[in-house]
Each structure stands twice: as C-alpha cells, then as structure tokens.
Design an enzyme around this catalytic site. Sequence first.
Site, PDB file in Angstrom:
ATOM      1  N   LYS A 185       0.883  -1.173   0.000  1.00 39.17           N
ATOM      2  CA  LYS A 185       0.000   0.000   0.000  1.00 39.17           C
ATOM      3  C   LYS A 185       0.917   1.219   0.000  1.00 39.17           C
ATOM      4  O   LYS A 185       1.462   1.605   1.039  1.00 39.17           O
ATOM      5  CB  LYS A 185      -0.881  -0.019   1.257  1.00 39.17           C
ATOM      6  CG  LYS A 185      -2.225   0.667   1.119  1.00 39.17           C
ATOM      7  CD  LYS A 185      -2.178   2.125   0.802  1.00 39.17           C
ATOM      8  CE  LYS A 185      -1.814   2.969   2.006  1.00 39.17           C
ATOM      9  NZ  LYS A 185      -1.677   4.425   1.650  1.00 39.17           N
ATOM     10  N   GLU A 260      10.121   1.404  10.918  1.00 38.29           N
ATOM     11  CA  GLU A 260      11.144   2.439  10.721  1.00 38.29           C
ATOM     12  C   GLU A 260      10.427   3.783  10.819  1.00 38.29           C
ATOM     13  O   GLU A 260       9.656   4.151   9.940  1.00 38.29           O
ATOM     14  CB  GLU A 260      11.812   2.229   9.360  1.00 38.29           C
ATOM     15  CG  GLU A 260      13.173   2.869   9.290  1.00 38.29           C
ATOM     16  CD  GLU A 260      13.114   4.264   8.724  1.00 38.29           C
ATOM     17  OE1 GLU A 260      12.888   5.202   9.523  1.00 38.29           O
ATOM     18  OE2 GLU A 260      13.289   4.419   7.515  1.00 38.29           O
ATOM     19  N   CYS A 294      13.847  10.348   6.707  1.00 32.64           N
ATOM     20  CA  CYS A 294      13.828   9.819   8.086  1.00 32.64           C
ATOM     21  C   CYS A 294      15.171  10.073   8.758  1.00 32.64           C
ATOM     22  O   CYS A 294      15.235  10.387   9.934  1.00 32.64           O
ATOM     23  CB  CYS A 294      13.585   8.320   8.103  1.00 32.64           C
ATOM     24  SG  CYS A 294      12.305   7.789   6.989  1.00 32.64           S
ATOM     25  N   GLU A 393      10.436  15.794  15.285  1.00 29.51           N
ATOM     26  CA  GLU A 393      10.849  15.648  13.895  1.00 29.51           C
ATOM     27  C   GLU A 393      10.069  16.662  13.048  1.00 29.51           C
ATOM     28  O   GLU A 393       8.842  16.662  13.038  1.00 29.51           O
ATOM     29  CB  GLU A 393      10.558  14.222  13.421  1.00 29.51           C
ATOM     30  CG  GLU A 393      11.101  13.927  12.044  1.00 29.51           C
ATOM     31  CD  GLU A 393      10.868  12.483  11.614  1.00 29.51           C
ATOM     32  OE1 GLU A 393       9.786  11.950  11.883  1.00 29.51           O
ATOM     33  OE2 GLU A 393      11.778  11.899  10.997  1.00 29.51           O
TER      34      GLU A 393
END
Length: 491
Positions: A185, A260, A294, A393
């Site tokens: 997906k 992750e 990331c 983040e």
Amino acid sequence: MGTHLSRTVAEGLAFMNLIDGKAIDALSGARIDVVCPSDGVVFASIPASGQADVDRAVQAARNAFDEGPWGRTPAVERGRCLTRLCQLVEKHGTELAALESRDTGKPVRQGRADVVATMRYYEFYGGAADKIHGDTIPFLDGYTALTLREPHGVVAGIIPWNYPLQILARVVGAALAMGNTLVVKPAEDASLTTIRIAELALEAGVPPGVFNVTTGYGREAGAMLSAHPGVDYVTFTGSVGTGTAIQQAAAVHNRGVTMELGGKSPQIVFADADIEAALPVLVNAIIQNGGQTCSAGSRVLIERPIYEEVATGLAERFARLAAGPHDADLDLGALLNARQRDRVAAMVAEAERAGIRVLARGSIDKAAPAGGFYFAPALFGAVDPGAAIAQQEVFGPVLTLFPFEDEQDAIRLANGTDYGLVCGVWTKDGARQHRVAKRVRSGQVFINGYGAGGGIELPFGGFKRSGHGREKGLEALYDMSATKTIVFNHG
Ligand code: ADP
C-alpha cells in the site's frame, strides 16, 4: 507505455491497482487525485481502494504463496527475477525518475539518484537470495539439529511518500528474495512509481499474485491491510503515530512487524574536525529531499570553541539555498503537499515566537509556480535542547544548532531526544571516534561523513522511538524470514 495507461480520464493519467497480475480499478470506482507538488495541479489519479480490494489483493498473495509456483521457486531463480527487475529499472530509468519527481516534487537530480539506489537494491537482493542459509547445531548424542530460514508468507508493505522508489525496493527486494509474497500500500500522495515497479516485476518474471499493489488512503486501505487476518508480517516506514496504530493492529493477530519511524538525528562536530569537509555534508544531510528524510541530520552539535565559525559557515550556505520546481533542479523542491508545508511552517513560526534566533533563510525561486508547496530553508541557533524544534521531527528543511562543552556533554545532547536513527561524528581523534560511536544510541553512526553512498548494504533501523527491526543489507533478510529448527533423532 505500460498498462497503467489502460484508462485515460479527462483530468489526466488514471493509474490502476495491480492485483494477481492484472491492472484493475477499485471495486467502488472511487479515485484519488494525484497532485504535482511543484505547481499544485492534478495530473493523474489512483484508485481509492476499500475492503473488497484489499481482500482481493491479500487473497491473491495468499494463493501465490500457498499454491502458486513462488513457494517452490528456488532461491537462485527468485534472485534472477530481482536481477532482471534491476535491469528493467535501468531501461526505464529516465521515465521512473521523471515520474517520481513529478509525483513528489523532488528535484530531477534526486529522482535520478533514487533510480540508481533502486537498481542497487534489486541487484543486491537479487545476488543475496541464494546466499542466506541456516546452521547445523551441535546437539545431543544420536541427534542432528539444523535450521532453515523460511519466509513469513504474505507480507504487507506500507510505504511512505518521501522516497517511494527506494523504500519500496528495500521492502520488495528483501521480501521476495526470501520467498514471501507481497501486498503493498503506497502513500496516497506518491503511488505512481510503485505501480510501475509492480508492472516491471511481472515483466521480470515475478509470477502474478506475488507482488500486488492496492493504492488508497492510509486510514482506509492502509488500516484495512494492516488489520487484515490474511497477512503474516507487516513492514512499515513512516510516522511514529501511524507506526503505533499499525503495531496495535498487528498485536490483535500476534504478527511480527518491522518499524522504521523517523528520527531527530544529530551530527557532532568536535573542535579538531575538518570543518571545510564537514560543512557541505552538514547542509546536504538536512536539505536533501527538502528535509523529508527519516535519517535527515536535523541537529548539529558544535564544540564551543568552533561554534561561531561553524554557525557562520552554515548560515552562509543556507542563505544561498533555493527551492524551486522539480524540473528546475535547484537545491530542493516543493514539500509534498499543503499539509506538510503548513506543518513545517507552523513549527518554524512557533520556534520564532519562542525567541529562537533564525541565523539564515534560503529563498523560493521567483519562477516557482504560486500553487506549489514551497518552503524556504531555515537555520536556527543556538537552540535550547528542550525546545519543541529541538525535540520533534520537523520533516522539512529546518536545521538546529547547539553548542556543547565536552565529549560527555555531546553524548548527552546527542542521546537527548526520543529518537535514535543515525548519528554523524566529526573528529580526527581515533579513540574518540570509537568512544562516541559506542555511546550514542542510534542504529547507524557515520564517522567523518553522513549517509554515504545510499548505504544499500548497511543495516538500517532505529533505537528508542525510531523503531525496531532492521532493513537494508543482509540483516533485512532475517527480518523477512523466520527460523525453523528441525531435529532428527537417528540414534
Ligand atoms: P504522513 O503523516 O506524513 O502522511 P504516515 O506515516 O501517516 O505519514 O504515512 C505513511 C504511510 O502510512 C502511507 O502509506 C499512509 O497512507 C499509511 N497510513 C496512514 N495512516 C495509516 C493507518 N492508520 N494504518 C495503516 N497505514 C496508514
């Protein structure tokens, strides 16, 4: 061109799901507009898959695993399929790079770099497929014990929008090398190259049903796939909140996951560092892909005696950075969509309100279309380590600087967030390189460099809230398989 053009509608290219080797629309016919971030204009559409579509894709993957030829395909043949996929990615490299850039807004240079890394993943896992083997274990007298590495079965891959080609490749490469089947997906904002790669995989000889794609919204198709009883293992790259939701869905079925989940990665610059060598790397680590990475190096910790020199060097470079349309190929492109751009802008505005000094801003190219989702890079320093901009983040082109006093202080600051994905260490002192590398809590540590060469061979993943499990390198093959122990009592 490929089967994705099998239906062309007025507003642009109509891409399809790929289930059991066939390009098909969502059963409901519902579609999602695909917008180019560079100008905000719709240029394609993808299916908004629902439960029936996800059911169909999982069933196709189940059949291909349980009954299809894939389960009996020798490892060397699975590897050859991936090697042929690498060759097809090379053949279609220009098209794939252009499509990725248009879909995500990234400069075409980055799109091309992503294609090169993507090829490398399929090359690496193609070669690795027949080189992972079990052990024989010294056991009781009269017994022989051995282990096999077996596939999980049906793997669900939920892919983010920042590096769709690359992240798909590390999932597909490792999962198929070990003999799993897949339902992928992709992110609703960046699905197009995933559909193309699934088509190319068929051409490469991956049997129908082994690699299925259902596009759609995360809260619909994504949630349905991660909660599906027919899935054996889930691999996810994305935000912490979504990762938690996917793990909760997996817990209901006691199934394994690889997570992750991003970072707030530090680079530590000691006073003896080669500053000229460090500066361009420090800038690139946050500017690449507009900071939507990331492993972005979003915090730079600088030893007090060189703080001003490094801050000034970074400010000069930041002031020269320009954001523009993907085909203008400037330092960075637009951010993915209005929501991401507004999120980044709100975090920057909050930092400014909190009185944190802006050392430099980049610019938005004057020729950039008004409808694009641009954000001018921002450099902050010195930042209070407890501030929101120092802890959360941002996922945008925003860099924060912090002075530190000594090695202990640097390690404390480096480890002082919830995350632990990557760390850069800049020093010529060999003993310090080893000490710091051992004491920072992060999945990767680079000494006098950062994120070198794409790192396809290098195990990657987080400590703390950055996640668990490892992708990339041979380690990913262990995540994508389970050990079976067989014991023979032969007397
Ligand atoms: P962002 O918030 O930046 O869009 P996400 O982590 O939510 O990032 O998205 C990464 C991937 O996870 C995308 O493919 C998205 O569609 C999917 N996703 C989002 N929400 C869910 C959910 N509740 N369950 C499963 N997948 C989801």
